[in-house]
Design a protein around this motif. Structure first.
Motif, PDB file in Angstrom:
ATOM      1  N   ILE A  22      53.395  38.511  42.983  1.00  0.00           N
ATOM      2  CA  ILE A  22      51.995  38.884  43.201  1.00  0.00           C
ATOM      3  C   ILE A  22      51.972  40.403  43.209  1.00  0.00           C
ATOM      4  O   ILE A  22      52.220  41.061  44.217  1.00  0.00           O
ATOM      5  N   GLY A  23      51.713  40.943  42.040  1.00  0.00           N
ATOM      6  CA  GLY A  23      51.836  42.361  41.780  1.00  0.00           C
ATOM      7  C   GLY A  23      52.445  42.535  40.398  1.00  0.00           C
ATOM      8  O   GLY A  23      52.996  41.590  39.833  1.00  0.00           O
ATOM      9  N   VAL A  24      52.355  43.744  39.865  1.00  0.00           N
ATOM     10  CA  VAL A  24      52.827  43.991  38.504  1.00  0.00           C
ATOM     11  C   VAL A  24      53.765  45.186  38.495  1.00  0.00           C
ATOM     12  O   VAL A  24      53.314  46.337  38.536  1.00  0.00           O
ATOM     13  N   PRO A  25      55.074  44.948  38.451  1.00  0.00           N
ATOM     14  CA  PRO A  25      56.006  46.069  38.328  1.00  0.00           C
ATOM     15  C   PRO A  25      55.907  46.689  36.938  1.00  0.00           C
ATOM     16  O   PRO A  25      55.373  46.079  36.004  1.00  0.00           O
ATOM     17  N   GLU A  26      56.419  47.875  36.812  1.00  0.00           N
ATOM     18  CA  GLU A  26      56.361  48.548  35.508  1.00  0.00           C
ATOM     19  C   GLU A  26      57.131  47.757  34.451  1.00  0.00           C
ATOM     20  O   GLU A  26      56.695  47.616  33.315  1.00  0.00           O
ATOM     21  N   ASP A  27      58.270  47.219  34.837  1.00  0.00           N
ATOM     22  CA  ASP A  27      59.074  46.402  33.934  1.00  0.00           C
ATOM     23  C   ASP A  27      58.768  44.931  34.208  1.00  0.00           C
ATOM     24  O   ASP A  27      59.483  44.260  34.944  1.00  0.00           O
ATOM     25  N   ALA A  28      57.694  44.431  33.603  1.00  0.00           N
ATOM     26  CA  ALA A  28      57.249  43.062  33.882  1.00  0.00           C
ATOM     27  C   ALA A  28      57.669  42.077  32.801  1.00  0.00           C
ATOM     28  O   ALA A  28      57.301  40.902  32.873  1.00  0.00           O
ATOM     29  N   GLY A  29      58.455  42.518  31.832  1.00  0.00           N
ATOM     30  CA  GLY A  29      58.856  41.632  30.752  1.00  0.00           C
ATOM     31  C   GLY A  29      59.647  40.429  31.248  1.00  0.00           C
ATOM     32  O   GLY A  29      60.580  40.565  32.042  1.00  0.00           O
ATOM     33  N   GLY A  30      59.267  39.243  30.795  1.00  0.00           N
ATOM     34  CA  GLY A  30      59.973  38.026  31.180  1.00  0.00           C
ATOM     35  C   GLY A  30      59.644  37.519  32.555  1.00  0.00           C
ATOM     36  O   GLY A  30      60.243  36.544  33.023  1.00  0.00           O
ATOM     37  N   LEU A  31      58.665  38.127  33.242  1.00  0.00           N
ATOM     38  CA  LEU A  31      58.306  37.713  34.597  1.00  0.00           C
ATOM     39  C   LEU A  31      56.951  37.003  34.604  1.00  0.00           C
ATOM     40  O   LEU A  31      56.100  37.236  33.745  1.00  0.00           O
ATOM     41  N   HIS A  32      56.768  36.161  35.603  1.00  0.00           N
ATOM     42  CA  HIS A  32      55.471  35.566  35.880  1.00  0.00           C
ATOM     43  C   HIS A  32      54.810  36.414  36.973  1.00  0.00           C
ATOM     44  O   HIS A  32      55.310  36.477  38.098  1.00  0.00           O
ATOM     45  N   CYS A  33      53.715  37.089  36.629  1.00  0.00           N
ATOM     46  CA  CYS A  33      53.041  37.987  37.568  1.00  0.00           C
ATOM     47  C   CYS A  33      51.559  37.634  37.662  1.00  0.00           C
ATOM     48  O   CYS A  33      50.891  37.431  36.639  1.00  0.00           O
ATOM     49  N   ASN A  34      51.051  37.566  38.872  1.00  0.00           N
ATOM     50  CA  ASN A  34      49.622  37.403  39.136  1.00  0.00           C
ATOM     51  C   ASN A  34      49.163  38.515  40.051  1.00  0.00           C
ATOM     52  O   ASN A  34      49.897  38.917  40.967  1.00  0.00           O
ATOM     53  N   ASP A  35      47.953  39.014  39.830  1.00  0.00           N
ATOM     54  CA  ASP A  35      47.415  40.038  40.723  1.00  0.00           C
ATOM     55  C   ASP A  35      45.942  40.244  40.435  1.00  0.00           C
ATOM     56  O   ASP A  35      45.387  39.684  39.486  1.00  0.00           O
ATOM     57  N   PHE A  36      45.325  41.070  41.259  1.00  0.00           N
ATOM     58  CA  PHE A  36      43.967  41.543  41.028  1.00  0.00           C
ATOM     59  C   PHE A  36      44.025  42.707  40.055  1.00  0.00           C
ATOM     60  O   PHE A  36      45.007  43.470  40.020  1.00  0.00           O
ATOM     61  N   ASP A  37      42.976  42.881  39.261  1.00  0.00           N
ATOM     62  CA  ASP A  37      42.948  43.956  38.262  1.00  0.00           C
ATOM     63  C   ASP A  37      42.495  45.260  38.912  1.00  0.00           C
ATOM     64  O   ASP A  37      41.323  45.653  38.839  1.00  0.00           O
ATOM     65  N   PHE A  38      43.426  45.949  39.562  1.00  0.00           N
ATOM     66  CA  PHE A  38      43.116  47.190  40.273  1.00  0.00           C
ATOM     67  C   PHE A  38      42.656  48.289  39.315  1.00  0.00           C
ATOM     68  O   PHE A  38      41.791  49.111  39.669  1.00  0.00           O
ATOM     69  N   GLU A  39      43.220  48.329  38.142  1.00  0.00           N
ATOM     70  CA  GLU A  39      42.860  49.382  37.192  1.00  0.00           C
ATOM     71  C   GLU A  39      41.399  49.249  36.771  1.00  0.00           C
ATOM     72  O   GLU A  39      40.646  50.235  36.757  1.00  0.00           O
ATOM     73  N   SER A  40      40.978  48.051  36.439  1.00  0.00           N
ATOM     74  CA  SER A  40      39.582  47.834  36.062  1.00  0.00           C
ATOM     75  C   SER A  40      38.647  48.044  37.237  1.00  0.00           C
ATOM     76  O   SER A  40      37.509  48.520  37.071  1.00  0.00           O
ATOM     77  N   ALA A  41      39.092  47.688  38.441  1.00  0.00           N
ATOM     78  CA  ALA A  41      38.258  47.887  39.625  1.00  0.00           C
ATOM     79  C   ALA A  41      37.940  49.368  39.821  1.00  0.00           C
ATOM     80  O   ALA A  41      36.786  49.746  40.077  1.00  0.00           O
ATOM     81  N   ALA A  42      38.942  50.219  39.695  1.00  0.00           N
ATOM     82  CA  ALA A  42      38.722  51.653  39.843  1.00  0.00           C
ATOM     83  C   ALA A  42      37.792  52.176  38.750  1.00  0.00           C
ATOM     84  O   ALA A  42      36.893  52.989  39.004  1.00  0.00           O
ATOM     85  N   ASP A  43      37.994  51.703  37.540  1.00  0.00           N
ATOM     86  CA  ASP A  43      37.138  52.088  36.416  1.00  0.00           C
ATOM     87  C   ASP A  43      35.683  51.720  36.708  1.00  0.00           C
ATOM     88  O   ASP A  43      34.749  52.515  36.512  1.00  0.00           O
ATOM     89  N   LEU A  44      35.468  50.508  37.211  1.00  0.00           N
ATOM     90  CA  LEU A  44      34.111  50.048  37.500  1.00  0.00           C
ATOM     91  C   LEU A  44      33.466  50.839  38.639  1.00  0.00           C
ATOM     92  O   LEU A  44      32.270  51.169  38.583  1.00  0.00           O
ATOM     93  N   LEU A  45      34.239  51.140  39.672  1.00  0.00           N
ATOM     94  CA  LEU A  45      33.676  51.857  40.820  1.00  0.00           C
ATOM     95  C   LEU A  45      33.265  53.277  40.442  1.00  0.00           C
ATOM     96  O   LEU A  45      32.176  53.738  40.820  1.00  0.00           O
ATOM     97  N   VAL A  46      34.117  53.978  39.713  1.00  0.00           N
ATOM     98  CA  VAL A  46      33.748  55.328  39.265  1.00  0.00           C
ATOM     99  C   VAL A  46      32.567  55.246  38.303  1.00  0.00           C
ATOM    100  O   VAL A  46      31.636  56.063  38.353  1.00  0.00           O
ATOM    101  N   GLY A  47      32.576  54.233  37.424  1.00  0.00           N
ATOM    102  CA  GLY A  47      31.454  54.049  36.502  1.00  0.00           C
ATOM    103  C   GLY A  47      30.141  53.787  37.216  1.00  0.00           C
ATOM    104  O   GLY A  47      29.076  54.228  36.777  1.00  0.00           O
ATOM    105  N   GLU A  48      30.200  53.059  38.339  1.00  0.00           N
ATOM    106  CA  GLU A  48      28.991  52.781  39.125  1.00  0.00           C
ATOM    107  C   GLU A  48      28.389  54.076  39.658  1.00  0.00           C
ATOM    108  O   GLU A  48      27.154  54.267  39.636  1.00  0.00           O
TER     109      GLU A  48
END
Length: 342
Positions: A154-180
């Motif tokens: 639960i989280g996305v490391p920089e080296d995520a190849g071959g892993l099963h990762c789930n998380d919230f889209d923090f990058e898009s959230a920040a983009d949306l908040l600044v855009g608001e």
């Protein structure tokens, strides 16, 4: 204590475990194989003895046993009381989903890194592992790929190849908040961001959020300033620095410590939605609990956890999708904390 060895120095055996635990050798075998029900008290005696002896059962014996433990291990280091509090909604939802699948949850809360993963999998304490508090450069990644049981981050490391990762889209959230804020006509924005107590742990969501915020600021022509929140969450000195030299208060993106930020603003006679614009990364409950309901992106901790563990059980059943990153989408809920556009 020094590692205990069996005859000839070959390492501890199930006989050694039985001796330390005060049970029969067959009981140790049943605990490890799951072939017979064992009381919680006896199981704990055996597991404590194993921990004392650093004994790990032979991989071949585990394979022959062919039994599931009906346990999901959740590796979630509780670095501080504050971080532990913030993670509990994730852990609670994981436990509820696991219980619905007739599994229990084993919490591994020490910051053991690689050793923690190897311990829970090597001793056959669980059927699968959920890894939380994921770092950008996480040493558990390499071990997880070859652990022998399903592992989900639960989280996305920089080296995520071959892993099963789930998380919230923090990058898009920040983009949306600044855009608001930009859509409301704000051009001077300060992010009240995570401080050294968080950034020193290299937690993966921090750079992801920052990337999204800076990308949006550049796209919208917004001046963006980063103001770290101290570990004690006392924000009055931070706001003094933010307000100094400005003719008007900047718009704020509150990534952490929202109640403390609202309190510090109130002490200065500043009301979000009237005197300044403010948006936040926080749950809906926290946004609505403030004196002014806050426009926010929720991290959806329960939804993220539910999706992650559901995915993990699909992996256990052999029906899971290939490795990859699954992000819960971000969305802004508008409330009363952003000033109307002039």
């Amino acid at each position: 204590m020094p590692r205990t060895t069996g005859p000839g120095g070959s390492g501890p055996t199930s006989k050694d475990v039985a001796r330390i635990a005060g049970v029969s050798q067959s009981t140790v075998s049943y605990v490890m194989s799951g072939k017979r029900p064992i009381s919680a008290k006896t199981r704990k005696l055996v597991e404590d003895a194993i921990a004392q002896l650093t004994y790990e059962p032979h991989a071949g014996a585990r394979a022959l046993a062919g039994q599931r433990t009906s346990v999901i291990a959740v590796v979630v280091p509780f670095s501080t009381p504050l971080s532990a509090h913030g993670l509990m909604s994730f852990v609670e939802e994981i436990a509820l989903v696991a219980r619905a699948h007739d599994h229990d949850v084993l919490l591994v809360t020490a910051d053991e890194g690689i050793a923690g993963l190897r311990r829970v999998a090597g001793r056959r304490l669980c059927d699968a592992v959920v890894v939380m508090e994921v770092r950008t450069d996480d040493d558990r990644v390499a071990v997880a790929r070859d652990l022998g049981v399903p592992v989900l981050f639960i989280g996305v490391p920089e080296d995520a190849g071959g892993l099963h990762c789930n998380d919230f889209d923090f990058e898009s959230a920040a983009d949306l908040l600044v855009g608001e804020l930009a859509a409301a006509g704000e051009r001077d924005v300060v992010v009240l961001a995570w401080g050294d107590d968080t950034t020193s742990r290299d937690l993966n969501y921090v750079p992801r959020f920052e990337r999204g915020a800076r990308r949006a600021a550049q796209r919208h022509g917004v001046a963006l300033e980063w103001a770290p929140v101290p570990a004690d969450r006392v924000l009055d000195p931070v706001l003094e620095d933010v307000l100094a030299g400005r003719d008007a208060p900047p718009a704020l993106v509150v990534a952490t410590a929202l109640p403390e930020a609202m309190g510090a603003l109130a002490r200065r006679g500043l009301r979000p939605g009237t005197d300044l614009s403010l948006v936040a990364l926080c749950t809906a409950a926290e946004a609505q609990a403030q004196a002014v309901a806050v426009t926010a992106c929720s991290q959806h901790p329960r939804d993220v956890s539910r999706r992650a563990v559901t995915r993990l059980f699909r992996l256990l059943d052999g029906a899971g999708a290939p490795p990859g990153v699954e992000l819960f989408p971000a969305e802004v809920t508008r409330r009363d904390s952003v000033r109307p556009r002039p």
